[in-house]
Design an enzyme around this catalytic site. Structure first.
Site, PDB file in Angstrom:
ATOM      1  N   GLU A  51      10.037   1.135  10.499  1.00  0.00           N
ATOM      2  CA  GLU A  51      11.123   2.032  10.077  1.00  0.00           C
ATOM      3  C   GLU A  51      10.559   3.439  10.158  1.00  0.00           C
ATOM      4  O   GLU A  51       9.764   3.848   9.307  1.00  0.00           O
ATOM      5  CB  GLU A  51      11.557   1.696   8.648  1.00  0.00           C
ATOM      6  CG  GLU A  51      12.177   0.320   8.495  1.00  0.00           C
ATOM      7  CD  GLU A  51      13.551   0.198   9.139  1.00  0.00           C
ATOM      8  OE1 GLU A  51      14.102   1.216   9.588  1.00  0.00           O
ATOM      9  OE2 GLU A  51      14.068  -0.934   9.194  1.00  0.00           O
ATOM     10  N   GLU A  60      11.660  16.108  14.039  1.00  0.00           N
ATOM     11  CA  GLU A  60      12.005  15.830  12.642  1.00  0.00           C
ATOM     12  C   GLU A  60      11.303  16.870  11.762  1.00  0.00           C
ATOM     13  O   GLU A  60      10.073  16.896  11.685  1.00  0.00           O
ATOM     14  CB  GLU A  60      11.523  14.416  12.294  1.00  0.00           C
ATOM     15  CG  GLU A  60      11.966  13.946  10.941  1.00  0.00           C
ATOM     16  CD  GLU A  60      11.387  12.583  10.588  1.00  0.00           C
ATOM     17  OE1 GLU A  60      10.196  12.350  10.853  1.00  0.00           O
ATOM     18  OE2 GLU A  60      12.126  11.773  10.013  1.00  0.00           O
ATOM     19  N   CYS A 111      14.245  10.144   6.227  1.00  0.00           N
ATOM     20  CA  CYS A 111      14.271   9.684   7.620  1.00  0.00           C
ATOM     21  C   CYS A 111      15.698   9.755   8.156  1.00  0.00           C
ATOM     22  O   CYS A 111      15.922  10.032   9.309  1.00  0.00           O
ATOM     23  CB  CYS A 111      13.774   8.257   7.693  1.00  0.00           C
ATOM     24  SG  CYS A 111      14.704   7.145   6.618  1.00  0.00           S
ATOM     25  N   LYS A 156       0.843  -1.204   0.000  1.00  0.00           N
ATOM     26  CA  LYS A 156       0.000   0.000   0.000  1.00  0.00           C
ATOM     27  C   LYS A 156       0.871   1.243   0.000  1.00  0.00           C
ATOM     28  O   LYS A 156       1.412   1.642   1.024  1.00  0.00           O
ATOM     29  CB  LYS A 156      -0.927   0.040   1.218  1.00  0.00           C
ATOM     30  CG  LYS A 156      -2.012   1.101   1.022  1.00  0.00           C
ATOM     31  CD  LYS A 156      -2.478   1.765   2.281  1.00  0.00           C
ATOM     32  CE  LYS A 156      -1.574   2.813   2.850  1.00  0.00           C
ATOM     33  NZ  LYS A 156      -1.398   4.048   2.035  1.00  0.00           N
ATOM     34  N   SER A 192       5.965   7.703   9.672  1.00  0.00           N
ATOM     35  CA  SER A 192       6.208   8.531  10.854  1.00  0.00           C
ATOM     36  C   SER A 192       6.104   7.697  12.131  1.00  0.00           C
ATOM     37  O   SER A 192       5.425   6.665  12.172  1.00  0.00           O
ATOM     38  CB  SER A 192       5.182   9.662  10.891  1.00  0.00           C
ATOM     39  OG  SER A 192       3.890   9.112  11.007  1.00  0.00           O
TER      40      SER A 192
HETATM   41  P1  NAD Z   1       3.053   8.611   7.472  1.00  0.00           P
HETATM   42  O1  NAD Z   1       3.303   7.897   8.758  1.00  0.00           O
HETATM   43  O2  NAD Z   1       2.101   9.730   7.465  1.00  0.00           O
HETATM   44  O3  NAD Z   1       2.508   7.576   6.368  1.00  0.00           O
HETATM   45  C1  NAD Z   1       3.218   6.399   6.049  1.00  0.00           C
HETATM   46  C2  NAD Z   1       2.245   5.395   5.456  1.00  0.00           C
HETATM   47  O4  NAD Z   1       1.307   5.016   6.456  1.00  0.00           O
HETATM   48  C3  NAD Z   1       1.420   5.922   4.283  1.00  0.00           C
HETATM   49  O5  NAD Z   1       1.241   4.895   3.330  1.00  0.00           O
HETATM   50  C4  NAD Z   1       0.082   6.253   4.940  1.00  0.00           C
HETATM   51  O6  NAD Z   1      -1.004   6.203   4.040  1.00  0.00           O
HETATM   52  C5  NAD Z   1      -0.017   5.129   5.967  1.00  0.00           C
HETATM   53  N1  NAD Z   1      -0.924   5.380   7.088  1.00  0.00           N
HETATM   54  C6  NAD Z   1      -1.357   6.562   7.579  1.00  0.00           C
HETATM   55  N2  NAD Z   1      -2.213   6.358   8.602  1.00  0.00           N
HETATM   56  C7  NAD Z   1      -2.291   5.015   8.773  1.00  0.00           C
HETATM   57  C8  NAD Z   1      -2.985   4.186   9.694  1.00  0.00           C
HETATM   58  N3  NAD Z   1      -3.770   4.667  10.633  1.00  0.00           N
HETATM   59  N4  NAD Z   1      -2.814   2.847   9.584  1.00  0.00           N
HETATM   60  C9  NAD Z   1      -2.013   2.308   8.654  1.00  0.00           C
HETATM   61  N5  NAD Z   1      -1.337   3.055   7.751  1.00  0.00           N
HETATM   62  C10 NAD Z   1      -1.467   4.394   7.817  1.00  0.00           C
HETATM   63  O7  NAD Z   1       4.487   9.022   6.918  1.00  0.00           O
HETATM   64  P2  NAD Z   1       4.825   9.927   5.650  1.00  0.00           P
HETATM   65  O8  NAD Z   1       4.461  11.326   5.980  1.00  0.00           O
HETATM   66  O9  NAD Z   1       4.274   9.283   4.438  1.00  0.00           O
HETATM   67  O10 NAD Z   1       6.427   9.764   5.573  1.00  0.00           O
HETATM   68  C11 NAD Z   1       7.312  10.517   6.313  1.00  0.00           C
HETATM   69  C12 NAD Z   1       7.778   9.766   7.549  1.00  0.00           C
HETATM   70  O11 NAD Z   1       8.334   8.512   7.180  1.00  0.00           O
HETATM   71  C13 NAD Z   1       8.886  10.512   8.280  1.00  0.00           C
HETATM   72  O12 NAD Z   1       8.652  10.478   9.662  1.00  0.00           O
HETATM   73  C14 NAD Z   1      10.134   9.694   7.931  1.00  0.00           C
HETATM   74  O13 NAD Z   1      11.171   9.798   8.853  1.00  0.00           O
HETATM   75  C15 NAD Z   1       9.577   8.317   7.856  1.00  0.00           C
HETATM   76  N6  NAD Z   1      10.469   7.452   7.072  1.00  0.00           N
HETATM   77  C16 NAD Z   1      11.216   6.481   7.697  1.00  0.00           C
HETATM   78  C17 NAD Z   1      12.114   5.700   6.972  1.00  0.00           C
HETATM   79  C18 NAD Z   1      12.978   4.655   7.626  1.00  0.00           C
HETATM   80  O14 NAD Z   1      13.504   3.800   6.914  1.00  0.00           O
HETATM   81  N7  NAD Z   1      13.180   4.691   8.938  1.00  0.00           N
HETATM   82  C19 NAD Z   1      12.245   5.913   5.596  1.00  0.00           C
HETATM   83  C20 NAD Z   1      11.479   6.915   4.994  1.00  0.00           C
HETATM   84  C21 NAD Z   1      10.583   7.673   5.742  1.00  0.00           C
END
Ligand code: NAD
Length: 483
Positions: free
Chosen positions: A253, A386, A287, A178, A232
């Site tokens: 992650e 962040e 990230c 997804k 996140s």
């Molecule tokens: P986000 O947490 O808003 O969304 C990530 C994913 O989760 C998306 O596909 C979103 O649709 C889904 N999601 C949202 N609500 C959900 C729920 N209630 N249940 C299940 N899935 C849900 O993150 P973002 O804004 O897309 O990405 C940025 C974040 O990702 C930053 O905090 C960044 O640090 C982190 N990140 C971490 C890594 C790593 O490897 N550690 C890599 C890239 C990004």
């Protein structure tokens, strides 16, 4: 470039509309104009996809009966299919996310390398013999988990989907991917690659959908054996709680606030370059961004001068029909959040050494100037949270112990960087850092072969390398009484 790629859900080997018929429009962050319309999965579609993945993972299915080496060959064919479309996927990713095609190309290449790396693991998933007492044979085997869910963020949409998909498939699992509803396009190419590689129906399913509906339905689904979540920290905690209802395993992650520790003997030219890429690549939406620059007071002025020079000479643009090296951030909301953080930094006492706003020469696009904040202390908001944008916070230290304390004083623990010419210092400090990854004299860097993940609120579990093979298999113990 007009979008002509896949725009339907990929479920059970077929391209299909969402059950509800709902669609989603995407916008190009560099032009603020509509780019593509794709099907938007809801709960029903998640159920369809998980059912298909469950059937494909059943005992006796075509996928589970495949010889391990043939499974490896299938992954290699997927890598080849992706490689053939490398330029197309890079351009789509650029229009969808805002990063330059050059940056997107690195993402796609990392996926190709990752599939080829994990293709080599399929026939090496060995167990062990356990020397137990008595007349017995006792051994372990490594087995697939079943259906794996992959929930992916918008910052590296193609690479982060592939990072967990490749090991999950290599270990014999099936998958439901997804992508984020902000960047749904590139992940659909995994459907095309699976088709072209001849994977059995249902092994790979791709369903762009909202997080609150499709993401939550996937994390909560009883038949999903493991959820690989990248995103996140806030949502990661929710996904972990949802998955816990069914005792489903998770790899998390999450976010980061990576420190660079620059010691006085460091090669400042190399450090300035690493610091530049560590915070301005992908417009800082990483990230593992090195967003805190901890620098020894003796070399702080010189290093900041070099970093500012690099920031000010970075051409902003889409990189598609201009010489842009740093693209826009993903959305207007994201830009507003970043600008708010900069303002908060200034309100709390930071000084803007360069950037700090929106470039004047851009009529459209969610661009933010590469920004360096000095006079930051580690308790300020810009040092703790962040920002997820091109904003570097500079903090000075006077000795090694203070540098380590500052680095570890963070809720996060993903990637950290050390810049020094002293071998003993490099190892001593690497040992003291409470981070999942430490890189010396180079930043940021990772490989399919090396574990990726963090401590504290940066997550749990590891992607990539041998650790991922453990993450996507389970151990079975077999005991045989011999007489
Ligand atoms: P986000 O947490 O808003 O969304 C990530 C994913 O989760 C998306 O596909 C979103 O649709 C889904 N999601 C949202 N609500 C959900 C729920 N209630 N249940 C299940 N899935 C849900 O993150 P973002 O804004 O897309 O990405 C940025 C974040 O990702 C930053 O905090 C960044 O640090 C982190 N990140 C971490 C890594 C790593 O490897 N550690 C890599 C890239 C990004």
């Amino acid at each position: 470039m007009e979008y002509s790629g896949p725009s339907e859900l990929y479920v059970d080997g077929e391209w299909t509309d969402a059950v509800s018929g709902e669609t989603l429009q995407t916008f190009d962050p560099a032009t603020e104009t509509e780019y593509a319309t794709v099907a938007l999965a809801g709960e029903e579609d998640v159920r369809r996809a998980v059912d298909a993945a469950s059937r494909a993972a059943e005992r006796g299915s075509e996928w589970t009966e495949l010889d391990p080496a043939e499974r490896g060959a299938a992954l290699r064919r997927m890598a080849d299919a992706i490689e053939e479309r490398k330029d197309e996927i890079s351009l789509v990713e650029s229009h969808d996310n805002g990063k330059t095609p050059f940056e997107a190309g690195m993402e796609v290449q990392m996926v190709i390398d990752t599939f080829r790396y994990f293709a080599g693991w399929t026939d090496k998933l060995t167990g062990e013999h356990n020397p137990v007492p008595g007349d017995r044979l006792n051994y372990t085997t490594r087995e697939p988990l079943g259906v794996t869910g992959h929930i992916v963020p918008w910052n590296y949409p193609f690479q982060l989907a592939g990072r967990s998909l490749a090991p999950a498939l290599a270990c014999g699992n099936t998958a439901v991917v997804k992508p984020s509803s902000q960047t749904p396009l590139s992940a659909l190419y995994y459907g095309l690659a699976a088709e072209e590689a001849g994977l059995p129906d249902g092994v790979v399913n791709v369903i762009p959908g909202s997080g609150s509906e499709a993401g939550a339905a996937l994390a909560e689904h009883d038949d999903v054996a493991h959820v690989a979540f990248t995103g996140s920290t806030e949502i990661g905690k929710r996904v972990m709680a949802d998955a816990a209802q069914n005792v489903t395993g998770v790899t998390l992650e999450l976010g980061g606030k990576g420190p660079h520790l620059v010691f006085p003997e460091a090669d400042l030219g190399a450090a300035a370059k690493g610091i530049h890429y560590g915070i301005f690549m992908n417009a800082g939406q990483m990230c593992w961004a090195g967003s805190r620059l901890l620098v020894h007071e003796d070399v702080a002025d010189e290093l900041v001068e070099r970093v500012v020079e690099g920031a000010e000479s970075t051409p902003l643009g889409s990189g598609i029909d201009d010489d842009g090296r740093m693209g826009p951030v993903v959305s207007e909301d994201q830009r507003e959040q970043i600008l708010d953080y900069i303002q908060t930094g200034v309100d709390e006492g930071a000084t803007v050494a360069c950037g700090g706003g929106v470039p004047e020469d851009k009529e459209s696009g969610y661009f933010v100037e590469p920004t360096v904040l000095t006079d930051v202390t580690n308790d300020m908001t810009v040092a703790r949270e962040e920002i997820f944008g091109p904003v570097l916070s500079v903090i000075e230290f006077s000795d090694e112990e203070e540098a380590i304390e500052l680095a570890n004083d963070s809720p996060y623990g993903l990637l950290s960087g050390i810049w020094t010419e002293q071998l003993s210092r490099a190892h001593r400090v690497a040992d003291a850092l409470d981070y999942g990854m430490v890189s010396v004299n180079e930043y940021p860097v990772t490989f399919p072969q090396t574990p990726f993940g963090g401590t504290k609120e940066s997550g749990s579990g590891r992607e990539q390398g041998l650790e991922a093979v453990r993450e996507y298999t389970q151990t079975k113990n077999v005991n045989v009484k011999l007489d």
